[in-house]
Design a protein around this motif. Structure first.
Motif, PDB file in Angstrom:
ATOM      1  N   GLU A  37      -3.875   7.298 -11.909  1.00 31.49           N
ATOM      2  CA  GLU A  37      -2.552   6.826 -12.312  1.00 31.49           C
ATOM      3  C   GLU A  37      -1.486   7.247 -11.315  1.00 31.49           C
ATOM      4  OE1 GLU A  37       0.497   6.941 -16.176  1.00 31.49           O
ATOM      5  OE2 GLU A  37      -1.469   7.903 -16.279  1.00 31.49           O
ATOM      6  N   LEU A  40      -1.745   4.878  -8.389  1.00 31.13           N
ATOM      7  CA  LEU A  40      -1.265   3.554  -8.772  1.00 31.13           C
ATOM      8  C   LEU A  40       0.264   3.512  -8.788  1.00 31.13           C
ATOM      9  CD1 LEU A  40      -3.740   2.658 -11.664  1.00 31.13           C
ATOM     10  CD2 LEU A  40      -3.594   1.537  -9.431  1.00 31.13           C
ATOM     11  N   ASN A  41       0.878   4.561  -9.318  1.00 29.76           N
ATOM     12  CA  ASN A  41       2.350   4.635  -9.333  1.00 29.76           C
ATOM     13  C   ASN A  41       2.911   4.752  -7.927  1.00 29.76           C
ATOM     14  OD1 ASN A  41       2.436   4.483 -12.141  1.00 29.76           O
ATOM     15  ND2 ASN A  41       2.427   6.706 -12.402  1.00 29.76           N
ATOM     16  N   VAL A  43       1.540   3.600  -5.102  1.00 26.28           N
ATOM     17  CA  VAL A  43       1.413   2.308  -4.424  1.00 26.28           C
ATOM     18  C   VAL A  43       2.419   1.306  -4.966  1.00 26.28           C
ATOM     19  CG1 VAL A  43      -0.126   0.316  -4.162  1.00 26.28           C
ATOM     20  CG2 VAL A  43      -0.954   2.614  -3.664  1.00 26.28           C
ATOM     21  N   SER A  44       2.645   1.323  -6.262  1.00 26.02           N
ATOM     22  CA  SER A  44       3.640   0.421  -6.850  1.00 26.02           C
ATOM     23  C   SER A  44       5.027   0.695  -6.277  1.00 26.02           C
ATOM     24  CB  SER A  44       3.651   0.577  -8.367  1.00 26.02           C
ATOM     25  OG  SER A  44       4.659  -0.231  -8.956  1.00 26.02           O
ATOM     26  N   ASP A  45       5.373   1.973  -6.144  1.00 22.58           N
ATOM     27  CA  ASP A  45       6.679   2.334  -5.587  1.00 22.58           C
ATOM     28  C   ASP A  45       6.783   1.926  -4.123  1.00 22.58           C
ATOM     29  OD1 ASP A  45       9.259   3.519  -5.621  1.00 22.58           O
ATOM     30  OD2 ASP A  45       8.436   5.376  -4.790  1.00 22.58           O
ATOM     31  N   GLN A  47       5.204  -0.505  -2.635  1.00 19.51           N
ATOM     32  CA  GLN A  47       5.291  -1.958  -2.552  1.00 19.51           C
ATOM     33  C   GLN A  47       6.719  -2.449  -2.805  1.00 19.51           C
ATOM     34  OE1 GLN A  47       2.238  -2.860  -5.427  1.00 19.51           O
ATOM     35  NE2 GLN A  47       0.674  -3.206  -3.858  1.00 19.51           N
ATOM     36  N   GLN A  48       7.406  -1.779  -3.716  1.00 23.73           N
ATOM     37  CA  GLN A  48       8.792  -2.158  -3.997  1.00 23.73           C
ATOM     38  C   GLN A  48       9.711  -1.771  -2.846  1.00 23.73           C
ATOM     39  OE1 GLN A  48      10.236  -0.961  -7.889  1.00 23.73           O
ATOM     40  NE2 GLN A  48       8.220  -1.266  -8.802  1.00 23.73           N
ATOM     41  N   ARG A  49       9.472  -0.620  -2.246  1.00 23.45           N
ATOM     42  CA  ARG A  49      10.336  -0.160  -1.161  1.00 23.45           C
ATOM     43  C   ARG A  49      10.109  -0.933   0.141  1.00 23.45           C
ATOM     44  NH1 ARG A  49      11.265   6.333  -1.261  1.00 23.45           N
ATOM     45  NH2 ARG A  49      11.120   6.724  -3.507  1.00 23.45           N
ATOM     46  N   PRO A  51       8.316  -4.221   0.952  1.00 23.59           N
ATOM     47  CA  PRO A  51       7.575  -5.433   0.566  1.00 23.59           C
ATOM     48  C   PRO A  51       6.924  -6.168   1.735  1.00 23.59           C
ATOM     49  CG  PRO A  51       9.955  -5.799   0.436  1.00 23.59           C
ATOM     50  CD  PRO A  51       9.767  -4.339   0.652  1.00 23.59           C
ATOM     51  N   ASP A  54       1.629  -3.717   3.551  1.00 25.06           N
ATOM     52  CA  ASP A  54       0.528  -3.783   2.583  1.00 25.06           C
ATOM     53  C   ASP A  54       0.153  -2.382   2.114  1.00 25.06           C
ATOM     54  OD1 ASP A  54       0.245  -6.589   2.893  1.00 25.06           O
ATOM     55  OD2 ASP A  54      -0.946  -6.272   4.717  1.00 25.06           O
ATOM     56  N   VAL A  57      -4.909   0.666  -3.154  1.00 23.83           N
ATOM     57  CA  VAL A  57      -5.507   1.827  -3.815  1.00 23.83           C
ATOM     58  C   VAL A  57      -7.005   1.788  -3.544  1.00 23.83           C
ATOM     59  CG1 VAL A  57      -5.965   2.960  -6.012  1.00 23.83           C
ATOM     60  CG2 VAL A  57      -3.756   1.851  -5.623  1.00 23.83           C
TER      61      VAL A  57
END
Length: 241
Positions: A37, A40-41, A43-45, A47-49, A51, A54, A57
């Motif tokens: 987790e 995952l968090n 990588v999500s952050d 991706q937002q910062r 874009p 690439d 995970v």
């Protein structure tokens, strides 16, 4: 756009390295074994910062040699690899089990060497491949109660010196960062007095923060570090004894 593999991205230092490299334009494979987790968090952050880059995970139990080939099949370009995963075992040598010795050796040395065997061609493709081990100040000065950990960290730095010579003509640099005491979750169970006593032994009077270790790693992965290889960058606040 360079692609980096950060082994141990779920740790405090590994996570800081991911943020530093991403800010410098790297796309990343963020590795974990436990703590899915958290990665995952992360990588999500990222991706937002960023874009335009690439972020992936990837998972591997580095104690399972048979899983390495399948893990490598998840990777496409790889221009840099940072080994920030691992653990220590606190015990006197007579109390250290054979299994603990095997696990420390496999996590810190054997698995990284097996990965590099199969990733060398990809690292050489760009002519600016980067390999960085997150070692430890204990590789040089040793630590009682962590004799096996000190030994495998010393092994990492010996490998860095040798492998750097072997792959220099391929444009691959190989280095290590040796942190001293770092303010991470691993030492959150220390008492206030223990932390104060340790800080008193460090000339700068405090532990390092993960982002300071990441900054050293980021430099070694940069284009500007193309002539730096086979060396260990110590990040220890002057703490040498």
């Amino acid at each position: 756009m360079p692609y980096g593999l950060v082994m141990g991205a779920s740790g405090d230092i590994g996570q800081a390295i991911c943020y530093a490299l991403a800010a410098d334009g790297w796309s990343l494979y963020c590795h974990y074994h436990h703590h899915q987790e958290k990665v995952l968090n992360l990588v999500s952050d990222l991706q937002q910062r960023y874009p335009q880059q690439d972020f992936f995970v990837v998972s591997l139990n580095m104690l399972e040699e048979s899983a390495i080939s399948g893990f490598l099949n998840q990777l496409f370009p790889v221009d840099g690899i940072i080994f920030a995963s691992g653990f220590t075992a606190y015990s006197l040598l007579p109390e250290t089990t054979s299994q603990q010795m095997d696990d420390l050796w496999r996590i810190h040395l054997k698995a990284p060497l097996l990965l590099l065997q199969q990733l060398q061609a990809k690292l050489a493709k760009s002519g600016r491949g980067r390999v960085v081990f997150i070692s430890s100040i204990y590789a040089q000065q040793g630590s009682s109660m962590e004799t096996v950990y000190s030994a495998v960290k010393g092994g990492q730095e010996a490998f860095v010196r040798a492998y750097a010579k072997e792959v220099a003509t391929l444009g691959i640099t190989v280095n290590a960062v040796a942190p001293g005491a770092v303010n991470t979750q691993m030492n959150q169970n220390w008492s206030t007095s223990e932390k104060e006593s340790l800080s008193a032994d460090i000339p700068l009077g405090r532990m390092a923060e993960p982002h300071e270790v990441a900054a050293a790693c980021n430099y070694l992965c940069s284009m500007e570090a193309g002539y730096t290889t086979g060396t260990t960058l110590v990040v220890a606040g002057g703490w040498t004894n």
